[in-house]
Design a protein around this motif. Sequence first.
Motif, short mmCIF file in Angstrom:
data_model
loop_
_atom_site.label_atom_id
_atom_site.label_comp_id
_atom_site.label_asym_id
_atom_site.label_seq_id
_atom_site.Cartn_x
_atom_site.Cartn_y
_atom_site.Cartn_z
N GLY A 103 -2.91 7.00 -26.86
CA GLY A 103 -2.81 6.99 -28.32
C GLY A 103 -2.04 5.81 -28.87
O GLY A 103 -2.01 5.59 -30.08
N LEU A 104 -1.41 5.04 -27.99
CA LEU A 104 -0.65 3.87 -28.42
C LEU A 104 -1.55 2.65 -28.48
O LEU A 104 -2.06 2.18 -27.47
CB LEU A 104 0.52 3.60 -27.47
N SER A 105 -1.77 2.17 -29.67
CA SER A 105 -2.49 0.91 -29.89
C SER A 105 -1.76 0.17 -31.00
O SER A 105 -0.98 0.77 -31.75
CB SER A 105 -3.94 1.17 -30.29
N LEU A 106 -2.02 -1.11 -31.09
CA LEU A 106 -1.36 -1.88 -32.15
C LEU A 106 -1.80 -1.40 -33.52
O LEU A 106 -1.00 -1.33 -34.45
CB LEU A 106 -1.64 -3.37 -31.99
N ARG A 107 -3.06 -1.03 -33.66
CA ARG A 107 -3.53 -0.54 -34.96
C ARG A 107 -2.88 0.80 -35.31
O ARG A 107 -2.46 1.01 -36.44
CB ARG A 107 -5.05 -0.44 -34.98
N ALA A 108 -2.78 1.71 -34.34
CA ALA A 108 -2.14 3.00 -34.59
C ALA A 108 -0.65 2.80 -34.89
O ALA A 108 -0.09 3.46 -35.78
CB ALA A 108 -2.32 3.93 -33.39
N LEU A 109 -0.04 1.89 -34.18
CA LEU A 109 1.38 1.59 -34.40
C LEU A 109 1.60 1.00 -35.79
O LEU A 109 2.52 1.39 -36.50
CB LEU A 109 1.87 0.63 -33.31
N ARG A 135 1.31 3.79 -38.36
CA ARG A 135 2.49 4.65 -38.33
C ARG A 135 3.69 3.96 -38.97
O ARG A 135 4.50 4.60 -39.63
CB ARG A 135 2.79 5.05 -36.89
N LEU A 136 3.81 2.66 -38.77
CA LEU A 136 4.91 1.89 -39.35
C LEU A 136 4.65 1.55 -40.82
O LEU A 136 5.53 1.02 -41.49
CB LEU A 136 5.11 0.58 -38.57
N GLN A 137 3.45 1.84 -41.29
CA GLN A 137 3.03 1.55 -42.66
C GLN A 137 3.12 0.05 -42.97
O GLN A 137 3.64 -0.36 -44.00
CB GLN A 137 3.82 2.38 -43.66
N VAL A 138 2.64 -0.73 -42.02
CA VAL A 138 2.55 -2.18 -42.21
C VAL A 138 1.14 -2.60 -41.83
O VAL A 138 0.40 -1.87 -41.17
CB VAL A 138 3.58 -2.96 -41.34
N SER A 139 0.76 -3.79 -42.24
CA SER A 139 -0.56 -4.28 -41.86
C SER A 139 -0.57 -4.65 -40.37
O SER A 139 0.47 -4.95 -39.78
CB SER A 139 -0.94 -5.50 -42.71
N PHE A 140 -1.76 -4.63 -39.83
CA PHE A 140 -1.94 -5.02 -38.44
C PHE A 140 -1.42 -6.44 -38.21
O PHE A 140 -0.74 -6.71 -37.23
CB PHE A 140 -3.43 -4.91 -38.08
N ILE A 141 -1.71 -7.33 -39.16
CA ILE A 141 -1.27 -8.73 -39.05
C ILE A 141 0.25 -8.82 -39.06
O ILE A 141 0.85 -9.59 -38.30
CB ILE A 141 -1.89 -9.59 -40.18
N SER A 142 0.91 -8.03 -39.90
CA SER A 142 2.38 -8.04 -39.95
C SER A 142 2.95 -7.61 -38.61
O SER A 142 3.91 -8.20 -38.11
CB SER A 142 2.90 -7.10 -41.04
N CYS A 197 1.49 -7.87 -35.74
CA CYS A 197 1.20 -8.92 -34.75
C CYS A 197 2.22 -10.05 -34.81
O CYS A 197 2.45 -10.73 -33.81
CB CYS A 197 -0.21 -9.47 -34.96
N ASN A 198 2.86 -10.25 -35.96
CA ASN A 198 3.90 -11.26 -36.06
C ASN A 198 5.16 -10.85 -35.30
O ASN A 198 5.99 -11.69 -34.96
CB ASN A 198 4.27 -11.52 -37.52
N HIS A 199 5.30 -9.56 -35.00
CA HIS A 199 6.48 -9.05 -34.32
C HIS A 199 6.21 -8.64 -32.88
O HIS A 199 7.14 -8.41 -32.11
CB HIS A 199 7.05 -7.84 -35.07
N PRO A 240 4.50 -3.49 -26.81
CA PRO A 240 5.26 -2.24 -27.00
C PRO A 240 5.60 -1.55 -25.69
O PRO A 240 6.66 -0.97 -25.53
CB PRO A 240 4.32 -1.37 -27.85
N LEU A 241 4.71 -1.65 -24.72
CA LEU A 241 4.99 -1.04 -23.41
C LEU A 241 6.13 -1.77 -22.71
O LEU A 241 6.95 -1.14 -22.05
CB LEU A 241 3.73 -1.05 -22.54
N HIS A 242 6.20 -3.08 -22.85
CA HIS A 242 7.30 -3.85 -22.26
C HIS A 242 8.62 -3.44 -22.88
O HIS A 242 9.62 -3.28 -22.19
CB HIS A 242 7.07 -5.36 -22.42
N ILE A 243 8.63 -3.26 -24.21
CA ILE A 243 9.85 -2.84 -24.90
C ILE A 243 10.27 -1.46 -24.40
O ILE A 243 11.45 -1.21 -24.14
CB ILE A 243 9.63 -2.81 -26.43
N ILE A 244 9.30 -0.56 -24.25
CA ILE A 244 9.61 0.80 -23.79
C ILE A 244 10.21 0.76 -22.39
O ILE A 244 11.16 1.47 -22.09
CB ILE A 244 8.34 1.67 -23.83
#
Length: 76
Positions: A22-28, A31-38, A40-42, A49-53
């Motif tokens: 269920g973890l994808s950049l689009r789902a993330l 959930r964060l209520q930001v655009s996909f492009i925003s 991607c800048n982070h 996200p898996l590396h951070i986890i």
Amino acid sequence: MLSRQKVLTTALGLIDEQGLDGLSLRALARRLQVSFISLCNHVASKDHPLHIIHEAPLAETIRTLGGSAASWQVRL
């Protein structure tokens, strides 16, 4: 404003609710209520996200043991 901690917490929440699949950049981004492009800048890549986890428990352990005079390798 996005932060590493907010991305981590949100990614963990998604995994708890929907499993690792269920973890994808689009789902993330939703959930964060930001655009996909925003997001991607982070986030460097879809695996970021898996590396951070994976880094989070180690970083917390090092912080917790931070008061020791021993080297970080000894403290671990």
